[in-house]
Design a protein around this motif. Structure first.
Motif, PDB file in Angstrom:
ATOM      1  N   ALA A  72     -79.098  33.971  -0.955  1.00 50.18           N
ATOM      2  CA  ALA A  72     -79.341  33.195  -2.173  1.00 50.18           C
ATOM      3  C   ALA A  72     -80.471  32.191  -1.985  1.00 50.18           C
ATOM      4  O   ALA A  72     -81.235  31.907  -2.908  1.00 50.18           O
ATOM      5  CB  ALA A  72     -78.066  32.470  -2.599  1.00 50.18           C
ATOM      6  N   ASN A  73     -80.591  31.661  -0.776  1.00 51.91           N
ATOM      7  CA  ASN A  73     -81.624  30.666  -0.484  1.00 51.91           C
ATOM      8  C   ASN A  73     -82.881  31.267   0.143  1.00 51.91           C
ATOM      9  O   ASN A  73     -83.827  30.536   0.416  1.00 51.91           O
ATOM     10  CB  ASN A  73     -81.058  29.585   0.449  1.00 51.91           C
ATOM     11  N   GLN A  74     -82.845  32.557   0.403  1.00 54.38           N
ATOM     12  CA  GLN A  74     -83.956  33.236   1.080  1.00 54.38           C
ATOM     13  C   GLN A  74     -84.356  32.504   2.365  1.00 54.38           C
ATOM     14  O   GLN A  74     -85.529  32.377   2.697  1.00 54.38           O
ATOM     15  CB  GLN A  74     -85.162  33.380   0.134  1.00 54.38           C
ATOM     16  N   ASP A  75     -83.349  32.021   3.073  1.00 53.42           N
ATOM     17  CA  ASP A  75     -83.543  31.307   4.337  1.00 53.42           C
ATOM     18  C   ASP A  75     -82.717  32.039   5.389  1.00 53.42           C
ATOM     19  O   ASP A  75     -81.492  31.941   5.398  1.00 53.42           O
ATOM     20  CB  ASP A  75     -83.080  29.853   4.199  1.00 53.42           C
ATOM     21  N   TRP A  99     -75.063  32.960   1.376  1.00 54.97           N
ATOM     22  CA  TRP A  99     -75.834  31.719   1.279  1.00 54.97           C
ATOM     23  C   TRP A  99     -77.274  31.946   1.733  1.00 54.97           C
ATOM     24  O   TRP A  99     -78.220  31.499   1.076  1.00 54.97           O
ATOM     25  CB  TRP A  99     -75.173  30.620   2.121  1.00 54.97           C
ATOM     26  N   MET A 100     -77.454  32.652   2.854  1.00 57.84           N
ATOM     27  CA  MET A 100     -78.805  32.915   3.345  1.00 57.84           C
ATOM     28  C   MET A 100     -79.605  33.729   2.331  1.00 57.84           C
ATOM     29  O   MET A 100     -80.769  33.437   2.074  1.00 57.84           O
ATOM     30  CB  MET A 100     -78.764  33.657   4.693  1.00 57.84           C
TER      31      MET A 100
END
Length: 130
Positions: free
Chosen positions: A27-30, A24-25
């Motif tokens: 994919a969201n670049q967060d 998830w991180m």
């Protein structure tokens, strides 16, 4: 249900959660939650699996109240630390006292584990049957 099985199951679930958070991180670049991701993988997956494998290797060490206290403190500390750490990283430190308590609980659980390991590995080996 054995303490070994409980640790192994929690470890496997933690690996799934930690990997999912990592995906998830990415994919969201967060990457704000990367310490949570690391703690889930280290405390949840690696430590819990190693605890489970130790108790599987030393079944006598899994008996009594110490291993149950070890499991309870480990799980409670882990389940409180992960969301409170996430909130702190998101600039919402509303559970800071709980986070500190969970860290103390996790260190206490490791102290119990050290005692259990020493007790299990200091016993004299029984002589082999002739």
């Amino acid at each position: 249900m054995s303490v070994s099985n409980n640790f192994l199951r929690l470890g496997a679930l933690s690996a799934l959660v930690g990997m999912t958070l990592g995906v998830w991180m990415g994919a969201n670049q967060d990457f704000v939650l990367r310490p949570v991701h690391a703690h889930i993988n280290l405390l949840g997956f690696a430590s819990m699996m190693l605890f489970g494998l130790f108790y599987r290797s030393f079944p006598a060490a899994a008996r009594g109240w110490l291993p149950m206290a070890h499991f309870a403190l480990s799980v409670l500390g882990f389940l409180i630390l992960m969301p409170s750490l996430a909130l702190m990283l998101m600039q919402k430190p509303v559970f800071m006292p709980a986070m500190i308590a969970s860290e103390i609980g996790l260190v206490s659980s490791m102290l119990l584990f050290v005692i259990i390991v020493f007790m299990a590995t200091m016993k004299k080996d029984e002589p082999a049957a002739a």
